[in-house]
Design an enzyme around this catalytic site. Structure first.
Site, PDB file in Angstrom:
ATOM      1  CB  THR A  57      -2.442   4.079   1.732  1.00  0.00           C
ATOM      2  OG1 THR A  57      -2.586   4.681   0.452  1.00  0.00           O
ATOM      3  CG2 THR A  57      -3.709   3.315   2.069  1.00  0.00           C
ATOM      4  NE  ARG A 115      -2.227   8.412  -5.016  1.00  0.00           N
ATOM      5  CZ  ARG A 115      -0.921   8.638  -4.890  1.00  0.00           C
ATOM      6  NH1 ARG A 115      -0.103   7.644  -4.524  1.00  0.00           N
ATOM      7  NH2 ARG A 115      -0.417   9.834  -5.140  1.00  0.00           N
ATOM      8  CB  ILE A 137      -0.993   0.023   1.192  1.00  0.00           C
ATOM      9  CG1 ILE A 137      -0.267  -0.039   2.543  1.00  0.00           C
ATOM     10  CG2 ILE A 137      -1.996  -1.106   1.086  1.00  0.00           C
ATOM     11  CD1 ILE A 137      -1.221   0.058   3.738  1.00  0.00           C
ATOM     12  CG  ASP A 138       0.165   4.256  -2.894  1.00  0.00           C
ATOM     13  OD1 ASP A 138       0.822   3.339  -3.425  1.00  0.00           O
ATOM     14  OD2 ASP A 138      -0.706   4.912  -3.497  1.00  0.00           O
ATOM     15  CB  THR A 139       4.486   6.360   1.428  1.00  0.00           C
ATOM     16  OG1 THR A 139       5.557   5.551   0.915  1.00  0.00           O
ATOM     17  CG2 THR A 139       4.997   7.127   2.651  1.00  0.00           C
TER      18      THR A 139
END
Length: 217
Positions: free
Chosen positions: A58, A156, A54-56
């Site tokens: 998130t 996103r 998962i993104d930084t």
């Protein structure tokens, strides 16, 4: 920093990853989730390993495998779309419809000036996300996303290019500075297992979502 544990058994951990904490150590240095692998052993001999990304920015549910065999099984479950994921995001505007399904081909592009990003492309890798509007406060909307696929930046891009409204605070696909971070939260994860109880975890709504006036009820 203490990393909250949402689920634990002999082969799996689900943690509540804080927003802003990358999984791997950044090239420029700084804190990362990898700094916490030792403490997340919780008495086991092996270090846990992330089963997905998962993104930084998130926050929320991240599934970790506690041994190599479990890591392989979990990776297969993600690849075969057996894992159910639920995300919550705050859109920067109110959508004109209340629910829908987004199907886009996604591909990566990069430039020296703008860096890299994902865009919708006819020949890109297929991606599917189901979404529904949960609540509206002022000019912002809380939306539930249920992705079937796990492409980079999928939710996103689907918000910005599929719904037509970017996530609040998204510096790449929306407007940087409109929120302290990209407002996306991994609220739940479920994974069936043969011969064992399924892995089920829920991450509470983080404080910056609550500060916007939203609840997850």
């Amino acid at each position: 920093m203490t990393i909250p544990i949402l689920y634990e058994d002999a082969e799996a951990l689900v943690i509540d990853k804080p927003a802003g904490l990358p999984i791997e150590k950044p090239r420029a240095g700084g804190p990362s989730l990898s700094d916490h692998w030792e403490e997340l052993k919780l008495g086991f001999h092996r270090l846990p390993a992330p089963s997905h990304r998962i993104d930084t920015d998130t926050s929320g549910c991240l599934l970790l495998a506690r041994n190599p065999r479990a890591l392989r099984r979990f990776a297969s479950a993600f690849a075969e779309r057996q894992v159910s994921k639920r995300y919550l995001g705050i859109l920067s505007e109110i959508p004109g419809t209340r629910e829908g399904t987004i199907e886009l081909g996604l591909t990566k592009i990069s430039s020296e000036k703008g860096g890299w990003r994902m865009i919708a492309a006819r020949r890109g890798k297929p991606s599917v996300t189901h979404w529904r509007l949960i609540a509206e406060i002022g000019h912002h909307a809380l939306v539930e996303f249920r992705p079937e696929t796990g492409r980079t930046h999928q939710i996103r891009v689907h918000a910005a290019s599929g719904i037509g409204i970017p996530l609040l605070g998204d510096p790449i696909y929306g407007k940087a500075g409109s929120a302290p971070r990209t407002m996306l939260h991994s609220a739940g994860i479920e994974m069936p297992r043969y011969g064992k109880d399924p892995i089920i975890a829920r991450a509470p709504l983080p404080a910056d979502f609550v500060d916007q006036g939203f609840t997850d009820e």
